[in-house]
Design a protein around this motif. Sequence first.
Motif, PDB file in Angstrom:
ATOM      1  N   SER A  41       0.818  -1.224   0.000  1.00 11.32           N
ATOM      2  CA  SER A  41       0.000   0.000   0.000  1.00 11.32           C
ATOM      3  C   SER A  41       0.850   1.273   0.000  1.00 11.32           C
ATOM      4  O   SER A  41       0.313   2.371   0.148  1.00 11.32           O
ATOM      5  CB  SER A  41      -0.917   0.026   1.223  1.00 11.32           C
ATOM      6  OG  SER A  41      -0.147   0.080   2.416  1.00 11.32           O
ATOM      7  N   ALA A 147      -4.891   0.241   0.560  1.00  8.77           N
ATOM      8  CA  ALA A 147      -5.025   0.467  -0.879  1.00  8.77           C
ATOM      9  C   ALA A 147      -5.784  -0.706  -1.484  1.00  8.77           C
ATOM     10  O   ALA A 147      -5.809  -1.805  -0.905  1.00  8.77           O
ATOM     11  CB  ALA A 147      -3.653   0.612  -1.541  1.00  8.77           C
ATOM     12  N   LEU A 151      -4.051  -2.297  -6.949  1.00 10.21           N
ATOM     13  CA  LEU A 151      -2.900  -1.395  -6.852  1.00 10.21           C
ATOM     14  C   LEU A 151      -1.779  -2.045  -6.054  1.00 10.21           C
ATOM     15  O   LEU A 151      -0.608  -1.990  -6.443  1.00 10.21           O
ATOM     16  CB  LEU A 151      -3.310  -0.080  -6.180  1.00 10.21           C
ATOM     17  CG  LEU A 151      -2.149   0.887  -5.886  1.00 10.21           C
ATOM     18  CD1 LEU A 151      -1.485   1.328  -7.178  1.00 10.21           C
ATOM     19  CD2 LEU A 151      -2.642   2.094  -5.102  1.00 10.21           C
ATOM     20  N   ARG A 152      -2.140  -2.674  -4.948  1.00 12.81           N
ATOM     21  CA  ARG A 152      -1.113  -3.319  -4.124  1.00 12.81           C
ATOM     22  C   ARG A 152      -0.403  -4.421  -4.902  1.00 12.81           C
ATOM     23  O   ARG A 152       0.819  -4.562  -4.825  1.00 12.81           O
ATOM     24  CB  ARG A 152      -1.743  -3.892  -2.854  1.00 12.81           C
ATOM     25  CG  ARG A 152      -2.325  -2.835  -1.936  1.00 12.81           C
ATOM     26  CD  ARG A 152      -2.509  -3.360  -0.530  1.00 12.81           C
ATOM     27  NE  ARG A 152      -3.545  -4.375  -0.437  1.00 12.81           N
ATOM     28  CZ  ARG A 152      -3.421  -5.501   0.246  1.00 12.81           C
ATOM     29  NH1 ARG A 152      -2.289  -5.792   0.872  1.00 12.81           N
ATOM     30  NH2 ARG A 152      -4.420  -6.364   0.309  1.00 12.81           N
ATOM     31  N   ASN A 201      -6.168   5.946   2.166  1.00 14.47           N
ATOM     32  CA  ASN A 201      -6.175   5.051   1.009  1.00 14.47           C
ATOM     33  C   ASN A 201      -5.265   5.605  -0.082  1.00 14.47           C
ATOM     34  O   ASN A 201      -5.608   6.610  -0.718  1.00 14.47           O
ATOM     35  CB  ASN A 201      -7.617   4.908   0.502  1.00 14.47           C
ATOM     36  CG  ASN A 201      -7.729   3.989  -0.701  1.00 14.47           C
ATOM     37  OD1 ASN A 201      -6.738   3.446  -1.183  1.00 14.47           O
ATOM     38  ND2 ASN A 201      -8.942   3.829  -1.195  1.00 14.47           N
ATOM     39  N   THR A 202      -4.122   4.975  -0.289  1.00 14.66           N
ATOM     40  CA  THR A 202      -3.191   5.450  -1.318  1.00 14.66           C
ATOM     41  C   THR A 202      -3.624   5.041  -2.721  1.00 14.66           C
ATOM     42  O   THR A 202      -2.922   5.337  -3.687  1.00 14.66           O
ATOM     43  CB  THR A 202      -1.765   4.947  -1.047  1.00 14.66           C
ATOM     44  OG1 THR A 202      -1.784   3.523  -0.898  1.00 14.66           O
ATOM     45  CG2 THR A 202      -1.188   5.591   0.196  1.00 14.66           C
ATOM     46  N   GLY A 203      -4.780   4.380  -2.811  1.00 12.58           N
ATOM     47  CA  GLY A 203      -5.361   4.138  -4.128  1.00 12.58           C
ATOM     48  C   GLY A 203      -5.963   5.408  -4.703  1.00 12.58           C
ATOM     49  O   GLY A 203      -6.060   5.582  -5.914  1.00 12.58           O
TER      50      GLY A 203
END
Length: 219
Positions: A41, A147, A151-152, A201-203
């Motif tokens: 993440s 995330a 994406l992860r 959330n790094t998404g």
Amino acid sequence: MNRSIHKIIDEQVKRWEMQKKRDEKSVDTCRVITISREFGSRGQQVAEALAHALEYDLFHHEILESMIKESQNAKVLLETLDEKGMNIVEDLVAELVHEHHLWPDEYSKILLRVLNTIGRHGNAVILGRGANFALKNINALRVRIVAPDALRRKVVQEARGLNAEDAQKMMVSTDANRTAFIRRYFNADTQDPANYDLVLNTGTLPVEKAVSIIQAALA
């Protein structure tokens, strides 16, 4: 143990010893950010960028594990506090053990002492190792980085040179191991949002934006 890690720990101890000699009182004013993260993440990137932006010390997995494994270093770390601070750390450890109904082994006792010593000194970003649970009674901001799986998986693929299937397996395995670690040593659930002050959330948030939000939460 990597020589550079030894050097980092030695330099950290020296800084804290100088702080002790100057009789700097940081218990009430210290700032500590703990960062828990899902694997892949970008939690480590957030921790590194945050420590740089704040000019705080970063304590990541390798440094913490080196401190923990070397019990002599753990003792040296504790002694960087004054007598009152040392007693407070021991009281915090005893309280955590009682409150969470833990059966502490030697590793967990050193882990708790190391994390609470770091917390007492402050000006630190601590990545992983259950720091948000260990520092429950210390003035700290507790952050969780998450995330989406897609994406992860992509992050893990690029970082580890894996195909999508192997990256997925590593994600599941690593997250399961981290969950088991927290369950064993803190009798707690990493997935419970109530254990954190911020869940980012790094998404949808770039690393830089996540760092800005954490900084704003400190103000």
